[in-house]
Design a protein around this motif. Sequence first.
Motif, PDB file in Angstrom:
ATOM      1  N   SER A 162     -38.102  41.257  15.488  1.00 52.90           N
ATOM      2  CA  SER A 162     -37.870  40.474  14.274  1.00 52.90           C
ATOM      3  C   SER A 162     -36.696  39.527  14.476  1.00 52.90           C
ATOM      4  CB  SER A 162     -37.612  41.383  13.067  1.00 52.90           C
ATOM      5  OG  SER A 162     -36.389  42.083  13.216  1.00 52.90           O
TER       6      SER A 162
ATOM      7  N   PHE B  33     -34.320  31.527   3.801  1.00 51.06           N
ATOM      8  CA  PHE B  33     -34.167  32.216   5.073  1.00 51.06           C
ATOM      9  C   PHE B  33     -35.375  31.970   5.973  1.00 51.06           C
ATOM     10  CE2 PHE B  33     -31.028  34.405   2.632  1.00 51.06           C
ATOM     11  CZ  PHE B  33     -30.090  34.862   3.548  1.00 51.06           C
ATOM     12  N   ILE B  34     -35.121  31.939   7.269  1.00 53.15           N
ATOM     13  CA  ILE B  34     -36.191  31.935   8.259  1.00 53.15           C
ATOM     14  C   ILE B  34     -36.420  33.379   8.658  1.00 53.15           C
ATOM     15  CG2 ILE B  34     -36.877  31.158  10.558  1.00 53.15           C
ATOM     16  CD1 ILE B  34     -34.884  28.826  10.201  1.00 53.15           C
ATOM     17  N   ASN B  35     -37.611  33.887   8.403  1.00 60.89           N
ATOM     18  CA  ASN B  35     -37.949  35.276   8.712  1.00 60.89           C
ATOM     19  C   ASN B  35     -39.133  35.319   9.656  1.00 60.89           C
ATOM     20  OD1 ASN B  35     -36.191  36.952   6.789  1.00 60.89           O
ATOM     21  ND2 ASN B  35     -37.143  35.483   5.400  1.00 60.89           N
TER      22      ASN B  35
ATOM     23  N   PHE C 232     -27.518  34.325  13.490  1.00 57.19           N
ATOM     24  CA  PHE C 232     -28.845  34.902  13.280  1.00 57.19           C
ATOM     25  C   PHE C 232     -28.800  36.388  13.597  1.00 57.19           C
ATOM     26  CE2 PHE C 232     -28.521  33.171  17.557  1.00 57.19           C
ATOM     27  CZ  PHE C 232     -28.897  34.239  18.365  1.00 57.19           C
ATOM     28  N   LYS C 233     -29.795  37.093  13.143  1.00 60.28           N
ATOM     29  CA  LYS C 233     -29.936  38.516  13.431  1.00 60.28           C
ATOM     30  C   LYS C 233     -31.315  38.744  14.038  1.00 60.28           C
ATOM     31  CE  LYS C 233     -26.854  39.960   9.675  1.00 60.28           C
ATOM     32  NZ  LYS C 233     -26.483  38.582   9.293  1.00 60.28           N
TER      33      LYS C 233
ATOM     34  N   ARG D   6     -30.292  32.127   8.130  1.00 60.07           N
ATOM     35  CA  ARG D   6     -30.279  31.177   7.025  1.00 60.07           C
ATOM     36  C   ARG D   6     -30.627  29.790   7.566  1.00 60.07           C
ATOM     37  NH1 ARG D   6     -25.778  34.346   6.374  1.00 60.07           N
ATOM     38  NH2 ARG D   6     -24.503  32.813   7.500  1.00 60.07           N
ATOM     39  N   ARG D   7     -31.385  29.043   6.799  1.00 63.96           N
ATOM     40  CA  ARG D   7     -31.749  27.694   7.241  1.00 63.96           C
ATOM     41  C   ARG D   7     -30.594  26.752   6.888  1.00 63.96           C
ATOM     42  NH1 ARG D   7     -37.745  25.023   7.152  1.00 63.96           N
ATOM     43  NH2 ARG D   7     -37.181  22.983   7.975  1.00 63.96           N
TER      44      ARG D   7
ATOM     45  N   GLU E 158     -34.113  36.783  11.913  1.00 68.48           N
ATOM     46  CA  GLU E 158     -33.757  36.231  10.609  1.00 68.48           C
ATOM     47  C   GLU E 158     -32.531  35.343  10.744  1.00 68.48           C
ATOM     48  OE1 GLU E 158     -33.488  39.812  10.785  1.00 68.48           O
ATOM     49  OE2 GLU E 158     -35.642  40.046  10.476  1.00 68.48           O
TER      50      GLU E 158
ATOM     51  N   GLU F   9     -41.392  38.316  11.719  1.00 67.33           N
ATOM     52  CA  GLU F   9     -41.709  39.698  12.087  1.00 67.33           C
ATOM     53  C   GLU F   9     -42.900  39.668  13.033  1.00 67.33           C
ATOM     54  OE1 GLU F   9     -40.079  42.418  11.077  1.00 67.33           O
ATOM     55  OE2 GLU F   9     -38.741  41.463   9.613  1.00 67.33           O
TER      56      GLU F   9
END
Length: 322
Positions: free
Chosen positions: A47, A242-244, A291-292, A51-52, A49, A246
């Motif tokens: 995954s 957010f850009i996500n 990012f994470k 912030r944009r 994630e 998975e």
Amino acid sequence: MRVVRSRLVYIDSEINAVGNGRVSQVNFPSSIFSVSQGQTMRMVLNSFEMRRNFYSVNPTNNTFYLYDPAGPTYTEIQIAPGNYQTFAELETAITTAVAAVVAGSTCVYTSITRSFTITLGGGAPAGSFIVCFQVKQGAAPTGVSPSGFFNDSCELLGAIPSRTEVPVNAFRTSTGVGPHISPYPGSLNTLEAIYLRTDLVSSNYQTFSFEKELPDRSGLTPSTILARIPLTRSHFDDTFSFINFEDPNDLFSIELPQTQLANMSFVLSDDKGRLISEVSPDQASNGNLSFKLVLRWEAIEGEVPQGAYRVQLPNSARMVAP
């Protein structure tokens, strides 16, 4: 291949940043992240994630030129960086940029053809035309900045790029005072995805176009890309900020040739290998482009062929001759 063992690795780039915040470096306990003889390490992205917090119009796509062959001279035109959510907002910004160079110039977007019409005012030199440089290698002409020499403004405007230092009319045949109509559909954004890259040698390959510093040629070259993170929206949205990503299907992975993993670095880039553009020079160093991600580390080995059996290696003590 079968997975012998695996571990999840949770990474926050904000507290692992080096290089003015643009590179995230993580140290691994190599004794734990190691494989035995006959095994291979694999890293899989589970995954991602972030912030944009970057603009859709930025220094990588906001610069083009008015070229006067009589000089010859180049006059730089820059669209103000920002997050333009509608073509009406973008056409206003283009009007402001062009009018700052040639008074009385305007820009209008036509939704049916998705094209921009830039009308140059009466001060435009006869025979002048708009140029959008997208040159990977070579010397920029006088009056052309390095970022403007390799720029994606042609993708934003729906224009024809100049891929060498020889200027090409971005709007086909239009010159001087009057309308210049883009031949292709314009866009609010030139970034359809962001790319997560590592510093590790992997088994993945890419075409040469994914690196600004590589020459344009046919074929493949080894890649540092770990994953392609698609952007589902062409601009920042207040609701979906957010850009996500998975990945339940293990689409993105790299197999590593070494037997131990000591450290790993990550960077985010666009599709041409450029770092994601900052809104201000200290944005990344202050953690505002962090990012994470979750990685799955695996030790893998070849499957035993059907009908065969695995022979357990004897203890080293038992291998001593009597």
